[in-house]
Design an enzyme around this catalytic site. Structure first.
Site, PDB file in Angstrom:
ATOM      1  N   ARG A   6     -45.786 -22.428 -19.759  1.00 35.51           N
ATOM      2  CA  ARG A   6     -44.931 -23.199 -18.843  1.00 35.51           C
ATOM      3  C   ARG A   6     -45.815 -23.820 -17.748  1.00 35.51           C
ATOM      4  O   ARG A   6     -46.125 -25.001 -17.805  1.00 35.51           O
ATOM      5  CB  ARG A   6     -43.827 -22.303 -18.239  1.00 35.51           C
ATOM      6  CG  ARG A   6     -42.681 -23.086 -17.621  1.00 35.51           C
ATOM      7  CD  ARG A   6     -42.938 -23.599 -16.209  1.00 35.51           C
ATOM      8  NE  ARG A   6     -43.131 -22.534 -15.234  1.00 35.51           N
ATOM      9  CZ  ARG A   6     -43.529 -22.742 -13.986  1.00 35.51           C
ATOM     10  NH1 ARG A   6     -43.816 -23.968 -13.569  1.00 35.51           N
ATOM     11  NH2 ARG A   6     -43.697 -21.738 -13.151  1.00 35.51           N
ATOM     12  N   GLU A 136     -39.466 -21.137  -4.684  1.00 36.78           N
ATOM     13  CA  GLU A 136     -40.486 -22.188  -4.682  1.00 36.78           C
ATOM     14  C   GLU A 136     -40.943 -22.510  -3.254  1.00 36.78           C
ATOM     15  O   GLU A 136     -40.133 -22.563  -2.332  1.00 36.78           O
ATOM     16  CB  GLU A 136     -39.924 -23.458  -5.347  1.00 36.78           C
ATOM     17  CG  GLU A 136     -41.019 -24.439  -5.673  1.00 36.78           C
ATOM     18  CD  GLU A 136     -40.511 -25.781  -6.172  1.00 36.78           C
ATOM     19  OE1 GLU A 136     -39.292 -26.007  -6.156  1.00 36.78           O
ATOM     20  OE2 GLU A 136     -41.360 -26.601  -6.563  1.00 36.78           O
TER      21      GLU A 136
HETATM   22  C1  LIG Z   1     -42.813 -23.957  -9.580  1.00 35.48           C
HETATM   23  C2  LIG Z   1     -43.015 -25.185 -10.438  1.00 35.48           C
HETATM   24  O1  LIG Z   1     -44.068 -25.421 -10.926  1.00 35.48           O
HETATM   25  S1  LIG Z   1     -41.741 -26.185 -10.640  1.00 35.48           S
HETATM   26  C3  LIG Z   1     -41.892 -26.887 -12.200  1.00 35.48           C
HETATM   27  C4  LIG Z   1     -40.552 -27.103 -12.694  1.00 35.48           C
HETATM   28  N1  LIG Z   1     -40.621 -27.666 -13.992  1.00 35.48           N
HETATM   29  C5  LIG Z   1     -40.565 -29.001 -14.155  1.00 35.48           C
HETATM   30  O2  LIG Z   1     -40.498 -29.820 -13.248  1.00 35.48           O
HETATM   31  C6  LIG Z   1     -40.562 -29.372 -15.586  1.00 35.48           C
HETATM   32  C7  LIG Z   1     -40.746 -30.810 -15.820  1.00 35.48           C
HETATM   33  N2  LIG Z   1     -39.681 -31.561 -15.170  1.00 35.48           N
HETATM   34  C8  LIG Z   1     -38.835 -32.368 -15.827  1.00 35.48           C
HETATM   35  O3  LIG Z   1     -38.891 -32.492 -17.046  1.00 35.48           O
HETATM   36  C9  LIG Z   1     -37.845 -33.134 -15.014  1.00 35.48           C
HETATM   37  O4  LIG Z   1     -38.339 -33.227 -13.702  1.00 35.48           O
HETATM   38  C10 LIG Z   1     -36.425 -32.488 -15.013  1.00 35.48           C
HETATM   39  C11 LIG Z   1     -35.887 -32.509 -16.446  1.00 35.48           C
HETATM   40  C12 LIG Z   1     -36.462 -31.056 -14.535  1.00 35.48           C
HETATM   41  C13 LIG Z   1     -35.521 -33.296 -14.098  1.00 35.48           C
HETATM   42  O5  LIG Z   1     -35.706 -34.616 -14.425  1.00 35.48           O
HETATM   43  P1  LIG Z   1     -34.976 -35.849 -13.659  1.00 35.48           P
HETATM   44  O6  LIG Z   1     -33.522 -35.626 -13.748  1.00 35.48           O
HETATM   45  O7  LIG Z   1     -35.525 -37.071 -14.247  1.00 35.48           O
HETATM   46  O8  LIG Z   1     -35.332 -35.705 -12.131  1.00 35.48           O
HETATM   47  P2  LIG Z   1     -36.714 -35.883 -11.304  1.00 35.48           P
HETATM   48  O9  LIG Z   1     -37.804 -35.234 -12.061  1.00 35.48           O
HETATM   49  O10 LIG Z   1     -36.945 -37.269 -10.865  1.00 35.48           O
HETATM   50  O11 LIG Z   1     -36.379 -35.119  -9.944  1.00 35.48           O
HETATM   51  C14 LIG Z   1     -36.052 -33.827  -9.898  1.00 35.48           C
HETATM   52  C15 LIG Z   1     -34.603 -33.646  -9.499  1.00 35.48           C
HETATM   53  O12 LIG Z   1     -34.430 -32.236  -9.507  1.00 35.48           O
HETATM   54  C16 LIG Z   1     -33.968 -31.801  -8.233  1.00 35.48           C
HETATM   55  N3  LIG Z   1     -34.451 -30.453  -8.026  1.00 35.48           N
HETATM   56  C17 LIG Z   1     -35.583 -30.029  -7.425  1.00 35.48           C
HETATM   57  N4  LIG Z   1     -35.637 -28.706  -7.440  1.00 35.48           N
HETATM   58  C18 LIG Z   1     -34.536 -28.280  -8.070  1.00 35.48           C
HETATM   59  C19 LIG Z   1     -34.031 -27.024  -8.382  1.00 35.48           C
HETATM   60  N5  LIG Z   1     -34.703 -25.905  -8.077  1.00 35.48           N
HETATM   61  N6  LIG Z   1     -32.870 -26.941  -9.067  1.00 35.48           N
HETATM   62  C20 LIG Z   1     -32.197 -28.060  -9.405  1.00 35.48           C
HETATM   63  N7  LIG Z   1     -32.618 -29.290  -9.130  1.00 35.48           N
HETATM   64  C21 LIG Z   1     -33.780 -29.388  -8.462  1.00 35.48           C
HETATM   65  C22 LIG Z   1     -34.486 -32.821  -7.265  1.00 35.48           C
HETATM   66  O13 LIG Z   1     -33.784 -32.760  -6.063  1.00 35.48           O
HETATM   67  C23 LIG Z   1     -34.276 -34.086  -8.062  1.00 35.48           C
HETATM   68  O14 LIG Z   1     -32.904 -34.406  -8.017  1.00 35.48           O
HETATM   69  P3  LIG Z   1     -32.338 -35.852  -7.485  1.00 35.48           P
HETATM   70  O15 LIG Z   1     -32.852 -36.847  -8.452  1.00 35.48           O
HETATM   71  O16 LIG Z   1     -30.870 -35.665  -7.542  1.00 35.48           O
HETATM   72  O17 LIG Z   1     -32.875 -36.024  -6.116  1.00 35.48           O
END
Ligand SMILES: CC(=O)SCCNC(=O)CCNC(=O)[C@H](O)C(C)(C)COP(=O)(O)OP(=O)(O)OC[C@H]1O[C@@H](n2cnc3c(N)ncnc32)[C@H](O)[C@@H]1OP(=O)(O)O
Length: 501
Positions: A6, A136
């Site tokens: 991950r 986080e």
């Molecule tokens: C601790 C870490 O390393 S965190 C790593 C988490 N893993 C990832 O990010 C995996 C890869 N990410 C992705 O594939 C994508 O970002 C997804 C599928 C999660 C979301 O994709 P998208 O809908 O296109 O959103 P995007 O990436 O632009 O932005 C993230 C959205 O998640 C929201 N968000 C941030 N943290 C969280 C959370 N903990 N729970 C829910 N939503 C969250 C943001 O506010 C943003 O929402 P908004 O667009 O309404 O403002």
């Protein structure tokens, strides 16, 4: 908990296929024997969904499903539904551990965030999914919004969560801060299981993991080769060595001897090469280069420490170059079963120093040639010679070769095709050796390089690693043509095996 699949996959430019993820997951759980693995973030992609499905299917059949975790989001039913379809049973819910993130990213108040978290945890529980929570940006939370962190923990302590994960999301904490923050939290909430999740932005990942253990953290998040977003996470192999050597009261199930193998597998699948000086798993970390070190080892193992290579299934080596002394050379000669008198040893040492001064890389496989050159002896000669060859390379046709190989004065001819020119060459060679009923070593690594900044007409160096009878050795070829340099390296290998037979 290993999060190579991950957080490790969040290394820029890295994407594991579903079957690669399955292979790594199997190795981590059955041979490395980490307690848990985090394998993906929910919702990411179709490919990720397939990978999770493959791993959960295998884990279920082997009664390991409870050790397989997926990162999820505070998104109502979306992540939970994804988990159910993918067959996963443990969710690591990503929540906000600092007021700054909560206010500016989610644009929510603590009470609203807590209510939404509670709702997701409740839903997950109803569907048979166990929840852990990530805070986080917890490190910034502890520095700048401690009140919020404690407000959060007062809330979460009443929820049905198994573990609370404390990430130093940006790798900003100093070791003493890690110790103070983790101690404060563990003492205040003695009933909660806390994991520490360290990043390596200041190269403090392993040091911070050690402090987290001293402070009483119950679990650690690590990745193979320290892979992960930006500068990566605390590396598994280093953290385990530190744990076993400096925290004797902590028992871990991790098998040290398996760490090198998993490191190599992840290196291959990710395409991210491990630096040669990467502790525990790097190519050169058990190689003594200085002559004085080799001398001390010979006299009374003076340069040995608890970090012995054999623990990790590796071996101490003594490098050859301008800083080698007699003891280094003697050690390498002994490996080849050769003993020299003092005068000859001096001559060989001198030649190796001269080569090192010219920036030449000298490998143990070069030693027989240096010996025959310096000592003017005829004992080591090219008994096997690549006499002639024609290599073809054309568009839409497989490369092919006609090869004449001379073994002990007798010439053998073979034709073969291959996926590339060198592969065709090796296929012809294999045919000849099959005919002679002789075994060829296995090629385990193939590295090509030109001098940094070199142009296309620069000399090209090919270093090939071979494995035979559980022993590894390298040979080197140098030529302006890449395939020819590989053929030269192969000819050296053929003579080494002939002298050992
Ligand atoms: C601790 C870490 O390393 S965190 C790593 C988490 N893993 C990832 O990010 C995996 C890869 N990410 C992705 O594939 C994508 O970002 C997804 C599928 C999660 C979301 O994709 P998208 O809908 O296109 O959103 P995007 O990436 O632009 O932005 C993230 C959205 O998640 C929201 N968000 C941030 N943290 C969280 C959370 N903990 N729970 C829910 N939503 C969250 C943001 O506010 C943003 O929402 P908004 O667009 O309404 O403002």
């Amino acid at each position: 908990m290993d999060t190579t699949l991950r957080d490790g996959e969040q290394t820029s430019g890295v994407s594991f296929s579903a079957s690669e993820k399955l292979t790594i997951a199997q190795l981590l759980l059955t041979e490395v024997k980490v307690d848990r693995i985090e394998i993906a973030s929910a919702r990411v992609s179709e490919g990720e969904f397939d990978a999770v499905k493959k791993i959960t299917k295998w884990a279920k059949a082997n009664n390991l499903l409870h050790k397989v975790e997926v990162l999820t989001f505070v998104d109502g039913t979306v992540s939970v539904d994804w988990m159910i379809k993918a067959g996963a049973k443990v969710a690591n819910l990503l929540t906000k551990g600092s007021l700054n993130h909560l206010t500016h990213q989610l644009k929510k108040k603590p009470e609203q965030h807590f209510a939404e978290i509670a709702e997701v945890i409740k839903l997950a529980k109803k569907k048979g999914i166990e929840s852990n929570v990530y805070l986080e940006d917890w490190s910034n939370g502890m520095r700048h919004s401690k009140e919020y962190v404690f407000q959060y923990l007062d809330f979460i302590v009443k929820q049905p969560v198994k573990r609370v994960m404390l990430p130093d999301t940006l790798g900003i904490l100093t070791p003493s801060e890690v110790f103070d923050f983790v101690s404060e939290i563990v003492q205040r909430y003695p009933k909660i299981h806390f994991d520490f999740h360290g990043h390596n932005d200041y190269d403090l990942g392993t040091a911070n993991v050690l402090e987290a253990m001293k402070a009483g953290a119950h679990g650690l998040h690590l990745t193979v080769n320290g892979m992960g977003e930006r500068a990566g996470n605390a590396p598994l192999a280093s953290a385990i060595a530190v744990m076993h050597d400096f925290m004797p009261d902590i028992k871990s199930s991790v098998v040290e001897k398996s760490l090198y193998g998993v490191s190599k597998l992840v290196e291959t699948f990710s395409g991210v090469r491990i630096p040669s000086n990467k502790p525990v798993v790097g190519e050169n970390v058990f190689t003594q280069t200085a002559g004085i070190h080799a001398d001390g080892d010979k006299k009374n193992k003076l340069y040995f420490s608890d970090l012995m290579p054999e623990r990790f299934g590796r071996q101490r080596k003594y490098a050859l170059g301008k800083t080698s002394g007699k003891a280094n050379i003697e050690n390498n000669l002994a490996q080849l079963g050769i003993q020299l008198d003092d005068e000859d040893l001096k001559k060989v040492t001198q030649r190796i120093i001269e080569l090192g001064d010219k920036k030449e890389v000298v490998t143990p496989a070069d030693l027989p040639y240096i010996l025959s050159d310096v000592l003017d002896s005829n004992s080591i000669q090219d008994k096997v010679r690549v006499e002639n060859y024609v290599l073809t390379h054309s568009k839409n046709l497989r490369p092919s070769v006609t090869l004449h190989l001379n073994i002990d004065g007798e010439t053998f001819e073979e034709n073969a095709q291959g996926d590339g020119q060198y592969d065709a060459f090796m296929n012809a060679l294999k045919k000849i050796y099959k005919q002679k009923k002789r075994e060829l070593p296995q090629l385990t690594d193939y590295a090509v390089r030109i001098p940094p900044g070199g142009k296309s007409d620069a000399l090209c160096e090919t270093i090939i690693t071979w494995s035979q009878n559980n022993k590894e050795f390298k040979t080197r070829g140098l030529d302006s043509d890449q395939t020819v340099s590989a053929i030269k390296a192969t000819q050296k290998m053929l003579n080494i095996i002939v002298s050992g037979q």
